[in-house]
Design an enzyme around this catalytic site. Sequence first.
Site, PDB file in Angstrom:
ATOM      1  N   ILE A 237       0.830  -1.200   0.000  1.00  0.00           N
ATOM      2  CA  ILE A 237       0.000   0.000   0.000  1.00  0.00           C
ATOM      3  C   ILE A 237       0.863   1.248   0.000  1.00  0.00           C
ATOM      4  CG2 ILE A 237      -1.722   1.321   1.289  1.00  0.00           C
ATOM      5  CD1 ILE A 237      -2.799  -1.279   2.381  1.00  0.00           C
ATOM      6  N   SER A 238       1.824   1.290   0.901  1.00  0.00           N
ATOM      7  CA  SER A 238       2.671   2.475   1.005  1.00  0.00           C
ATOM      8  C   SER A 238       3.990   2.106   1.667  1.00  0.00           C
ATOM      9  CB  SER A 238       1.972   3.571   1.820  1.00  0.00           C
ATOM     10  OG  SER A 238       1.792   3.143   3.157  1.00  0.00           O
ATOM     11  N   THR A 239       4.943   2.992   1.518  1.00  0.00           N
ATOM     12  CA  THR A 239       6.242   2.836   2.170  1.00  0.00           C
ATOM     13  C   THR A 239       6.559   4.111   2.934  1.00  0.00           C
ATOM     14  OG1 THR A 239       7.420   3.670   0.225  1.00  0.00           O
ATOM     15  CG2 THR A 239       7.095   1.298   0.383  1.00  0.00           C
ATOM     16  N   LYS A 241       9.450   5.922   6.169  1.00  0.00           N
ATOM     17  CA  LYS A 241      10.845   5.950   6.608  1.00  0.00           C
ATOM     18  C   LYS A 241      11.216   4.698   7.379  1.00  0.00           C
ATOM     19  CE  LYS A 241      10.021   9.629   8.774  1.00  0.00           C
ATOM     20  NZ  LYS A 241       9.688  10.897   9.388  1.00  0.00           N
ATOM     21  N   LYS A 265       1.982  -4.128   8.818  1.00  0.00           N
ATOM     22  CA  LYS A 265       3.018  -3.104   8.918  1.00  0.00           C
ATOM     23  C   LYS A 265       4.332  -3.812   9.212  1.00  0.00           C
ATOM     24  CE  LYS A 265       4.125   1.385  10.895  1.00  0.00           C
ATOM     25  NZ  LYS A 265       3.691   2.497  11.769  1.00  0.00           N
ATOM     26  N   ASP A 381       4.834  12.740  16.438  1.00  0.00           N
ATOM     27  CA  ASP A 381       5.086  12.865  14.999  1.00  0.00           C
ATOM     28  C   ASP A 381       3.777  13.196  14.286  1.00  0.00           C
ATOM     29  OD1 ASP A 381       6.568  12.920  12.679  1.00  0.00           O
ATOM     30  OD2 ASP A 381       6.381  10.771  12.300  1.00  0.00           O
TER      31      ASP A 381
END
Length: 497
Positions: A237-239, A241, A265, A381
């Site tokens: 889905i996403s990458t 850091k 994850k 964050d």
Amino acid sequence: TQSPWGAPVLAPAPCSLADVMSEQLARQLHEEGSPFPEIPDTDLDLTCAPEGDTSSDLMLAQMLQMEFDREFDTQLRREEKKFNGDSKVSISFENYRMVHPYEDSDSSEDEVDWQDTRHDPYRADKPTTTPKKGFVGKGKNITTKHDEDICGRKNTARMDNFAPEVQVGDGIGMDLKLSNQVYNALKRHCHTEQRRSARLHEKKEHSTAEQAVDPRTRLLMYKMVNAGILENINGCISTGKESVVFHANGGSFEEKIVPEECVLKVFKTTLNEFKNRDKYIKDDYRFKDRFSKLNPRKIIRLWAEKEMHNLTRIKKSGIPCPEVVILKKHILVMSFIGKDHVPAPKLKDAILSSEDMKKAYYQVLNMMQRLYQDCNLVHADLSEYNMLWHDRQVWFIDVSQSIEPTHPHGLEFLFRDCRNVATFFQKAGVAEALSVFELFNTVSGLQINSNNEADFLAQIEALEKRNEDHVQKSGKKIFMDTSEGSPPQLNTDDDDD
């Protein structure tokens, strides 16, 4: 009496030489000696004149053997072409050929052209070497093994022993000479590159980076599918850091129904991502004692465990966030925020009306207050990149670095979160958005009076210093850990590093 050996053979009657030589007698003998009748003449010519001299059986056998060897070589070339294909590195069946020096070869043009390198006229000559005694010649004409030309040719020949990936070029017929200094420099560089390549290969095999996973991580994911926790894993889905997120279909675990759509994850096992992030965990009293005793790779697992505990605490307080399903080493399985394989957009990318943006702001303000006061956590964050917009509701994600306010830098991280949130909504046109100082006081409940950022941060640091001194003197934590009821963790005793 009759002879037991049969009738005696009577000797032929003698005849004169003139009778033997007569033509009439010769014709009579010819007719009497022919057992078959004469065949009438026909117009059919059944005889074929041979093209070559085949009267010799040896010549015929050699011709047949040559034809057989030619067909064998042709078949061998086909097999060689089929085996090599388009590969840059090819093999040769040259030693198995039946080569004959015949002329007028009828081989077709489309057949593979090959060269018998055993008699290659362009093959490089071996460098001339000195004998074992180390020199040739006498007196002024003596040439030792340390001669510049001889050493240069030897060094050029030795380059063939370099690693295959080192391109040394083709110096046939050029009489190249490399000095010892140049050759040694090339050799050192070659060895350095080999070690570097080996390190990179090892790092790639044992690391999770970008959209790729290392074999150990892949094995853990397969085990989850085989155990029935997940039905299948669909894709990335996403990458980020520190992690790579995959979409998956849920199954069941210990009679507990896993959400229909899940995310995995996978925390990256490349240590570079975590070298500057230990400040979020080394001073967190929940993990402080364990942090100092772990090797760097197990610290990554600690990050996954930290996010699991934070998500559990946040979910328990009713703040919208992913629901934790299970934790296995550095892989955290959570519920999917989205629908039909389409993830919910980040608040940065979501296209919202002014009314929805205003609604989102008040949701974020309320969630930050509850996160600080009820959950006893600071996101550390928080920004438009770590908030999702789904079903007209803001969702918090990525809380692996979240800390408690008692952290030595907890209030500083809260101020940074407030700055990110205030800046985003002010740029988005929300007139009701508070300034960073007002937002900080509203979330924390503190009353710091200053509109200067440097002075504001100075007062925050003073508060952190007093709080740290109080914790050290009392030996008690102001806030208790509320991570009870955490989701189960798979047994991590096996497959340890």
